[in-house]
Scaffold this motif. Sequence first.
Motif, PDB file in Angstrom:
ATOM      1  N   ASP A   1     -11.346  15.200 -15.032  1.00 50.68           N
ATOM      2  CA  ASP A   1     -10.913  15.667 -13.715  1.00 50.68           C
ATOM      3  C   ASP A   1     -11.778  16.827 -13.244  1.00 50.68           C
ATOM      4  OD1 ASP A   1      -8.889  13.780 -13.690  1.00 50.68           O
ATOM      5  OD2 ASP A   1      -7.349  15.181 -14.388  1.00 50.68           O
ATOM      6  N   LEU A   2     -12.064  17.762 -14.154  1.00 51.34           N
ATOM      7  CA  LEU A   2     -12.904  18.906 -13.798  1.00 51.34           C
ATOM      8  C   LEU A   2     -14.313  18.460 -13.433  1.00 51.34           C
ATOM      9  CD1 LEU A   2     -11.818  21.582 -16.438  1.00 51.34           C
ATOM     10  CD2 LEU A   2     -11.267  21.532 -13.999  1.00 51.34           C
ATOM     11  N   HIS A   3     -14.829  17.478 -14.175  1.00 52.08           N
ATOM     12  CA  HIS A   3     -16.167  16.968 -13.880  1.00 52.08           C
ATOM     13  C   HIS A   3     -16.188  16.298 -12.504  1.00 52.08           C
ATOM     14  CE1 HIS A   3     -20.131  15.269 -14.409  1.00 52.08           C
ATOM     15  NE2 HIS A   3     -19.639  14.067 -14.157  1.00 52.08           N
ATOM     16  N   GLN A   4     -15.191  15.475 -12.221  1.00 51.83           N
ATOM     17  CA  GLN A   4     -15.129  14.799 -10.921  1.00 51.83           C
ATOM     18  C   GLN A   4     -14.989  15.808  -9.782  1.00 51.83           C
ATOM     19  OE1 GLN A   4     -11.881  12.065 -11.562  1.00 51.83           O
ATOM     20  NE2 GLN A   4     -13.251  10.439 -12.258  1.00 51.83           N
ATOM     21  N   GLU A   5     -14.185  16.843 -10.022  1.00 53.47           N
ATOM     22  CA  GLU A   5     -14.012  17.891  -9.016  1.00 53.47           C
ATOM     23  C   GLU A   5     -15.334  18.616  -8.765  1.00 53.47           C
ATOM     24  OE1 GLU A   5     -11.669  21.846  -9.497  1.00 53.47           O
ATOM     25  OE2 GLU A   5     -10.238  20.306  -8.823  1.00 53.47           O
ATOM     26  N   GLU A   6     -16.072  18.877  -9.837  1.00 56.17           N
ATOM     27  CA  GLU A   6     -17.361  19.559  -9.695  1.00 56.17           C
ATOM     28  C   GLU A   6     -18.369  18.673  -8.965  1.00 56.17           C
ATOM     29  OE1 GLU A   6     -20.731  21.820 -12.352  1.00 56.17           O
ATOM     30  OE2 GLU A   6     -18.676  21.771 -13.082  1.00 56.17           O
ATOM     31  N   VAL A   7     -18.359  17.375  -9.250  1.00 55.93           N
ATOM     32  CA  VAL A   7     -19.258  16.452  -8.549  1.00 55.93           C
ATOM     33  C   VAL A   7     -18.920  16.435  -7.060  1.00 55.93           C
ATOM     34  CG1 VAL A   7     -19.859  14.001  -8.260  1.00 55.93           C
ATOM     35  CG2 VAL A   7     -19.822  15.027 -10.544  1.00 55.93           C
TER      36      VAL A   7
ATOM     37  N   ILE B   1     -29.056  12.870  -3.337  1.00 59.30           N
ATOM     38  CA  ILE B   1     -27.792  13.468  -3.788  1.00 59.30           C
ATOM     39  C   ILE B   1     -27.622  13.243  -5.284  1.00 59.30           C
ATOM     40  CG2 ILE B   1     -25.271  13.276  -3.635  1.00 59.30           C
ATOM     41  CD1 ILE B   1     -25.745  12.627  -0.598  1.00 59.30           C
ATOM     42  N   ALA B   2     -27.866  12.017  -5.724  1.00 57.45           N
ATOM     43  CA  ALA B   2     -27.728  11.687  -7.145  1.00 57.45           C
ATOM     44  C   ALA B   2     -28.646  12.563  -7.996  1.00 57.45           C
ATOM     45  CB  ALA B   2     -28.048  10.213  -7.367  1.00 57.45           C
ATOM     46  N   ASP B   3     -29.887  12.721  -7.569  1.00 60.62           N
ATOM     47  CA  ASP B   3     -30.844  13.546  -8.317  1.00 60.62           C
ATOM     48  C   ASP B   3     -30.395  15.003  -8.364  1.00 60.62           C
ATOM     49  OD1 ASP B   3     -32.436  11.335  -8.791  1.00 60.62           O
ATOM     50  OD2 ASP B   3     -33.862  11.791  -7.182  1.00 60.62           O
ATOM     51  N   ALA B   4     -29.923  15.521  -7.243  1.00 63.66           N
ATOM     52  CA  ALA B   4     -29.514  16.933  -7.178  1.00 63.66           C
ATOM     53  C   ALA B   4     -28.269  17.208  -8.014  1.00 63.66           C
ATOM     54  CB  ALA B   4     -29.279  17.331  -5.720  1.00 63.66           C
ATOM     55  N   VAL B   5     -27.349  16.244  -8.055  1.00 61.09           N
ATOM     56  CA  VAL B   5     -26.085  16.440  -8.772  1.00 61.09           C
ATOM     57  C   VAL B   5     -26.214  16.043 -10.248  1.00 61.09           C
ATOM     58  CG1 VAL B   5     -23.641  15.748  -8.832  1.00 61.09           C
ATOM     59  CG2 VAL B   5     -24.755  16.161  -6.650  1.00 61.09           C
ATOM     60  N   GLY B   6     -27.187  15.195 -10.554  1.00 61.81           N
ATOM     61  CA  GLY B   6     -27.368  14.759 -11.936  1.00 61.81           C
ATOM     62  C   GLY B   6     -26.508  13.561 -12.294  1.00 61.81           C
ATOM     63  N   ILE B   7     -26.310  12.680 -11.325  1.00 64.96           N
ATOM     64  CA  ILE B   7     -25.533  11.460 -11.550  1.00 64.96           C
ATOM     65  C   ILE B   7     -26.388  10.268 -11.136  1.00 64.96           C
ATOM     66  CG2 ILE B   7     -23.272  12.560 -11.289  1.00 64.96           C
ATOM     67  CD1 ILE B   7     -23.182  11.590  -8.394  1.00 64.96           C
ATOM     68  N   SER B   8     -25.924   9.071 -11.458  1.00 61.45           N
ATOM     69  CA  SER B   8     -26.676   7.875 -11.076  1.00 61.45           C
ATOM     70  C   SER B   8     -26.546   7.636  -9.573  1.00 61.45           C
ATOM     71  CB  SER B   8     -26.163   6.656 -11.839  1.00 61.45           C
ATOM     72  OG  SER B   8     -24.874   6.288 -11.362  1.00 61.45           O
ATOM     73  N   ASN B   9     -27.484   6.847  -9.048  1.00 60.92           N
ATOM     74  CA  ASN B   9     -27.445   6.517  -7.628  1.00 60.92           C
ATOM     75  C   ASN B   9     -26.164   5.755  -7.287  1.00 60.92           C
ATOM     76  OD1 ASN B   9     -28.593   6.566  -5.033  1.00 60.92           O
ATOM     77  ND2 ASN B   9     -29.397   4.496  -5.296  1.00 60.92           N
ATOM     78  N   GLY B  10     -25.742   4.863  -8.183  1.00 58.34           N
ATOM     79  CA  GLY B  10     -24.499   4.114  -7.967  1.00 58.34           C
ATOM     80  C   GLY B  10     -23.283   5.028  -7.929  1.00 58.34           C
ATOM     81  N   SER B  11     -23.260   6.025  -8.814  1.00 52.37           N
ATOM     82  CA  SER B  11     -22.160   6.994  -8.827  1.00 52.37           C
ATOM     83  C   SER B  11     -22.139   7.806  -7.534  1.00 52.37           C
ATOM     84  CB  SER B  11     -22.279   7.937 -10.021  1.00 52.37           C
ATOM     85  OG  SER B  11     -22.066   7.242 -11.218  1.00 52.37           O
ATOM     86  N   ALA B  12     -23.320   8.187  -7.069  1.00 57.87           N
ATOM     87  CA  ALA B  12     -23.398   8.950  -5.819  1.00 57.87           C
ATOM     88  C   ALA B  12     -22.869   8.111  -4.657  1.00 57.87           C
ATOM     89  CB  ALA B  12     -24.834   9.397  -5.549  1.00 57.87           C
ATOM     90  N   TYR B  13     -23.268   6.845  -4.618  1.00 58.74           N
ATOM     91  CA  TYR B  13     -22.802   5.937  -3.567  1.00 58.74           C
ATOM     92  C   TYR B  13     -21.285   5.793  -3.617  1.00 58.74           C
ATOM     93  CZ  TYR B  13     -22.346   1.693  -0.774  1.00 58.74           C
ATOM     94  OH  TYR B  13     -21.969   0.774   0.170  1.00 58.74           O
ATOM     95  N   TYR B  14     -20.750   5.606  -4.829  1.00 58.68           N
ATOM     96  CA  TYR B  14     -19.305   5.481  -5.018  1.00 58.68           C
ATOM     97  C   TYR B  14     -18.591   6.752  -4.547  1.00 58.68           C
ATOM     98  CZ  TYR B  14     -14.807   5.144  -7.374  1.00 58.68           C
ATOM     99  OH  TYR B  14     -13.472   5.130  -7.640  1.00 58.68           O
TER     100      TYR B  14
END
Length: 122
Positions: free
Chosen positions: A6-12, A31-44
Motif C-alpha cells: 500500500d505504501l509503495h502504491q501510494e508513493e507511486v 513517467i515509468a523511467d522517472a518513477v522506476g516502474i515498467s511502462n505497463g505499470s505506468a499506463y495502468y
Amino acid sequence: MASRRDLHQEEVRFRILRLLNDDPELSTRQIADAVGISNGSAYYCINALMKKGLIKLGNFRASEQKGRYAYVLTPRGIREKTVLTAKFLERKLAEYEALKAEIAALEDEVGAAVPARRVGRG
C-alpha cells in the motif's frame, strides 16, 4: 497500519501526480523511467488515476503532432497530491529521525574510533 505494498502504491501515485503537475506532456514511458516502474505499470496507474478523476486527458492544440496528449491534474487530483505530499513528508521525516537515532547509537558504540566528520546533524 498500511502494508508495504500500500505504501509503495501510494508513493507511486504521489510521484506520478507530482511529475504530471510539473510537466503534463510527459509520456507514459518518461513517467515509468522517472518513477522506476515498467511502462505497463505506468499506463495502468495513469488509467487508474483517470478513473478516480484525479487526472484528465487533454489534447494540447499547440503541438504539431495532433495526436499528442497531456495529462492534466483535476482539482480533485491537486487535493490528492497535497494529501499524498503531506503523508510522504511525514513518512520521510520519521525515517530521517530513525536514521539520526541509529547513527547516534552507532557513534556511541564505536566511540572515538570514528573520525569527527559529521554532516547535517541537528
